[in-house]
Design a protein around this motif. Sequence first.
Motif, PDB file in Angstrom:
ATOM      1  N   THR A   1     -11.702  27.729  32.448  1.00 49.45           N
ATOM      2  CA  THR A   1     -12.781  27.949  32.237  1.00 49.45           C
ATOM      3  C   THR A   1     -12.950  27.729  30.338  1.00 49.45           C
ATOM      4  OG1 THR A   1     -11.788  30.164  32.314  1.00 49.45           O
ATOM      5  CG2 THR A   1     -13.261  29.343  33.880  1.00 49.45           C
ATOM      6  N   LEU A   2     -11.503  27.472  30.144  1.00 48.49           N
ATOM      7  CA  LEU A   2     -11.633  27.664  28.100  1.00 48.49           C
ATOM      8  C   LEU A   2     -12.086  26.083  28.364  1.00 48.49           C
ATOM      9  CD1 LEU A   2      -8.074  28.428  28.103  1.00 48.49           C
ATOM     10  CD2 LEU A   2      -9.847  29.706  27.494  1.00 48.49           C
ATOM     11  N   PRO A   3     -13.270  26.350  27.064  1.00 48.27           N
ATOM     12  CA  PRO A   3     -14.146  25.405  26.783  1.00 48.27           C
ATOM     13  C   PRO A   3     -13.002  24.523  25.819  1.00 48.27           C
ATOM     14  CG  PRO A   3     -14.787  27.012  25.711  1.00 48.27           C
ATOM     15  CD  PRO A   3     -14.129  27.212  26.997  1.00 48.27           C
ATOM     16  N   ALA A   4     -13.943  23.334  25.540  1.00 48.90           N
ATOM     17  CA  ALA A   4     -13.454  22.033  24.543  1.00 48.90           C
ATOM     18  C   ALA A   4     -12.856  22.611  23.787  1.00 48.90           C
ATOM     19  CB  ALA A   4     -14.013  20.949  24.638  1.00 48.90           C
ATOM     20  N   GLY A   5     -10.943  22.796  23.219  1.00 50.59           N
ATOM     21  CA  GLY A   5     -11.336  22.769  21.541  1.00 50.59           C
ATOM     22  C   GLY A   5     -11.090  21.744  20.638  1.00 50.59           C
ATOM     23  N   ALA A   6     -10.445  20.558  20.865  1.00 50.90           N
ATOM     24  CA  ALA A   6     -10.633  19.224  20.298  1.00 50.90           C
ATOM     25  C   ALA A   6     -11.777  19.134  19.512  1.00 50.90           C
ATOM     26  CB  ALA A   6      -9.469  18.610  20.388  1.00 50.90           C
ATOM     27  N   THR A   7     -12.025  18.517  18.319  1.00 52.58           N
ATOM     28  CA  THR A   7     -13.169  18.488  18.430  1.00 52.58           C
ATOM     29  C   THR A   7     -12.873  16.551  17.130  1.00 52.58           C
ATOM     30  OG1 THR A   7     -12.741  19.545  15.637  1.00 52.58           O
ATOM     31  CG2 THR A   7     -14.487  20.336  17.158  1.00 52.58           C
ATOM     32  N   ARG A   8     -11.668  16.354  17.329  1.00 54.56           N
ATOM     33  CA  ARG A   8     -11.518  15.519  16.613  1.00 54.56           C
ATOM     34  C   ARG A   8     -10.143  14.985  17.224  1.00 54.56           C
ATOM     35  NH1 ARG A   8     -10.224  15.134  10.772  1.00 54.56           N
ATOM     36  NH2 ARG A   8      -9.461  13.012  11.093  1.00 54.56           N
ATOM     37  N   SER A   9      -9.857  13.987  17.067  1.00 51.87           N
ATOM     38  CA  SER A   9      -8.633  13.122  17.738  1.00 51.87           C
ATOM     39  C   SER A   9      -8.182  12.080  17.141  1.00 51.87           C
ATOM     40  CB  SER A   9      -8.729  12.029  19.249  1.00 51.87           C
ATOM     41  OG  SER A   9      -9.239  11.985  19.185  1.00 51.87           O
ATOM     42  N   GLU A  10      -7.067  12.377  16.857  1.00 52.79           N
ATOM     43  CA  GLU A  10      -5.796  11.191  15.542  1.00 52.79           C
ATOM     44  C   GLU A  10      -4.644  10.103  16.674  1.00 52.79           C
ATOM     45  OE1 GLU A  10      -4.888  13.231  12.119  1.00 52.79           O
ATOM     46  OE2 GLU A  10      -7.238  13.551  11.659  1.00 52.79           O
ATOM     47  N   ALA A  11      -4.321   9.426  15.997  1.00 52.87           N
ATOM     48  CA  ALA A  11      -3.739   8.172  16.146  1.00 52.87           C
ATOM     49  C   ALA A  11      -2.395   8.580  14.839  1.00 52.87           C
ATOM     50  CB  ALA A  11      -3.515   7.399  17.111  1.00 52.87           C
ATOM     51  N   TRP A  12      -1.167   9.512  15.389  1.00 49.34           N
ATOM     52  CA  TRP A  12      -0.120   9.528  14.067  1.00 49.34           C
ATOM     53  C   TRP A  12       1.104   8.608  14.091  1.00 49.34           C
ATOM     54  CZ3 TRP A  12      -0.088  15.787  14.023  1.00 49.34           C
ATOM     55  CH2 TRP A  12      -0.917  16.237  13.405  1.00 49.34           C
ATOM     56  N   THR A  13       1.404   8.104  12.189  1.00 51.04           N
ATOM     57  CA  THR A  13       2.963   7.225  12.867  1.00 51.04           C
ATOM     58  C   THR A  13       4.506   8.562  12.964  1.00 51.04           C
ATOM     59  OG1 THR A  13       2.564   7.566  10.145  1.00 51.04           O
ATOM     60  CG2 THR A  13       1.928   5.584  11.577  1.00 51.04           C
ATOM     61  N   PRO A  14       5.300   8.407  12.779  1.00 47.65           N
ATOM     62  CA  PRO A  14       6.164   9.482  12.587  1.00 47.65           C
ATOM     63  C   PRO A  14       5.971  10.166  11.029  1.00 47.65           C
ATOM     64  CG  PRO A  14       7.283   7.617  13.842  1.00 47.65           C
ATOM     65  CD  PRO A  14       5.800   7.453  13.538  1.00 47.65           C
ATOM     66  N   VAL A  15       5.877   9.864  10.342  1.00 47.12           N
ATOM     67  CA  VAL A  15       6.200  10.016   9.308  1.00 47.12           C
ATOM     68  C   VAL A  15       4.299  11.187   9.020  1.00 47.12           C
ATOM     69  CG1 VAL A  15       5.516   9.910   6.833  1.00 47.12           C
ATOM     70  CG2 VAL A  15       7.275   8.543   7.848  1.00 47.12           C
ATOM     71  N   GLU A  16       3.477  10.992   9.374  1.00 45.63           N
ATOM     72  CA  GLU A  16       2.032  11.843   9.500  1.00 45.63           C
ATOM     73  C   GLU A  16       2.584  12.677  10.864  1.00 45.63           C
ATOM     74  OE1 GLU A  16      -1.497   8.703   8.873  1.00 45.63           O
ATOM     75  OE2 GLU A  16      -0.345   9.047  11.392  1.00 45.63           O
ATOM     76  N   TRP A  17       2.981  12.503  11.620  1.00 48.63           N
ATOM     77  CA  TRP A  17       3.566  13.987  12.544  1.00 48.63           C
ATOM     78  C   TRP A  17       4.505  15.067  11.137  1.00 48.63           C
ATOM     79  CZ3 TRP A  17       8.574  16.756  14.089  1.00 48.63           C
ATOM     80  CH2 TRP A  17       7.827  17.446  14.857  1.00 48.63           C
ATOM     81  N   MET A  18       5.485  14.329  10.827  1.00 47.01           N
ATOM     82  CA  MET A  18       6.587  15.011   9.729  1.00 47.01           C
ATOM     83  C   MET A  18       5.660  15.773   9.277  1.00 47.01           C
ATOM     84  SD  MET A  18       8.350  15.233   6.661  1.00 47.01           S
ATOM     85  CE  MET A  18       8.304  13.559   6.243  1.00 47.01           C
ATOM     86  N   GLU A  19       4.861  15.022   7.908  1.00 44.12           N
ATOM     87  CA  GLU A  19       3.845  15.896   6.562  1.00 44.12           C
ATOM     88  C   GLU A  19       3.011  16.985   7.974  1.00 44.12           C
ATOM     89  OE1 GLU A  19       2.092  12.517   5.243  1.00 44.12           O
ATOM     90  OE2 GLU A  19       3.833  11.782   4.079  1.00 44.12           O
ATOM     91  N   ALA A  20       2.670  16.608   8.687  1.00 41.33           N
ATOM     92  CA  ALA A  20       1.911  17.720   9.607  1.00 41.33           C
ATOM     93  C   ALA A  20       2.546  18.860  10.355  1.00 41.33           C
ATOM     94  CB  ALA A  20       1.031  17.383  10.172  1.00 41.33           C
ATOM     95  N   ALA A  21       3.601  18.722  10.597  1.00 39.37           N
ATOM     96  CA  ALA A  21       4.583  19.721  10.510  1.00 39.37           C
ATOM     97  C   ALA A  21       5.480  20.512   9.757  1.00 39.37           C
ATOM     98  CB  ALA A  21       5.339  18.566  11.672  1.00 39.37           C
TER      99      ALA A  21
END
Length: 497
Positions: free
Chosen positions: A128-148
């Motif tokens: 019953t929880l509605p969709a929460g993602a308004t955008r989707s992205e494909a990351w490289t390992p460096v992008e994940w590290m910077e976001a984390a």
Amino acid sequence: MPFGFSPSPGDDDDDRRKDDKSSGGSSSSGSGGTPNNPFGFNLGGDMGGAGFDPSQLGQMLSQLGQMISGMGSGMATGGSGGGPVNYSVAGNLARQQIGDFTPVSDGERTAVTESVRLAELWLDDATTLPAGATRSEAWTPVEWMEAAMPTFKRLCDPVAQQISNTWSTSMPEEMAQMAGPMMGMLTQMGGMAFGTQLGQGLGQLAKEVLTSTDIGLPIAPAGTAALLPEAIARFDDGLEIPSQEVMVFLAAREAAYVRLFTHVPWLRERLLATVEEYARGITIDFSGIERAATEIDPMQLLSDPSKIEELMASGTSFEPTTTEEQKAALGRLETLLALVEGWVEQVVGDALSDRIPSTAALTETMRRRRATGGPAEQTFATLVGLELRPRKLREASTLWQRVKESTDTATRDGVWAHPDLLPDGDDIDNPAAFIDRLIGGDTTSFEEAFAELEKSLADDDTDAIESGDQPPTESDSSDGGAHEEPGDTDPDAGDTK
């Protein structure tokens, strides 16, 4: 224990060597050091013995140079170099640990976008929880590290700051006087050590995670579902499952996590606050090093460097002690992470089981990934001394399944409305009691009613004694007292023996 501290003088060196051999010579953390030695230096043995590998000397010196360079640049720019964790060093080492990676192609971005869109459509039927993602992205390992990095700052700073403060407040007075002029340097070195361990861990983690929520915490910005195509391709090797099914399955897990963290706003803060609660209780026991130091003449340390090795080889260490409050905080954190993972597993299973034939196999694969020490377990074990137990994850999933079978989807998802409604560790072990409370079938109210009745009867007996009337005694209802014989059929006869 967090940040490379060890709870005991002994190391599992034999087990660690076996793990290194089985993994091709590299440890799971991606670090060349041991828990008591995060820099990777081997302090035992001599230059020609088996304890020192000359081929690693260049790498160690290069690492040390990068740490010093990072500390200097951080101080010069007023950055994070002077804090409890040197994040400049952490970022540099993480990038070095990641090494070469493949940039995300347009085709991979399209595949991620379409997989998330399809997963969101199917998840609407399972929660019953509605969709929460308004955008989707494909990351490289460096992008994940910077976001984390911002999230890991929240995790690391309280633990590192508490350990740093404990150094100055718990150090013996004599040792503090001797080390007074060097405390600033010790603080910087501590920040470098913490940054080194974090950088090595993040670098290895960035190459293994499959989605932004793979460690159980929201890493991506709010409303963003992110997948890492390069890691997913490695994960897909050997599964004998179509790549499209793997991508959609992981996209569904990511989208389910995003729904939960988006529409349960207190959840993220509750997780991080529990880590901070644990960190506030950290203390360090200096008794071991203090006892060893009293047995060695400081002048001997200057004249005979072997005494330093003797001190280090004596098994002394700075041991963070764990209080009962900290153990309780870790238990709550473990339970909450298990409930999140269990809910995601159930929702994804309900959404995909009739649509993707490999859903059950992929679910079991993810469970085994947890059981063998996946990224989440390794990361939390390093940061806060927490190891998620696969048994709890499995039982949490079973609890959510039984809640839905006994009630409905809306009731199951409504449990997340407030933290006080969530099941605790005992409820995970005994789902029936939690379900009884949830649907109003709990027997607690009857027990309370009987307790009130007993109390009322006891009060009546007390009043009778105070008024001079003796209440019935046990003997009155014994064999010698009045009672009705089995053969008596007239209740009004009053015959007694």
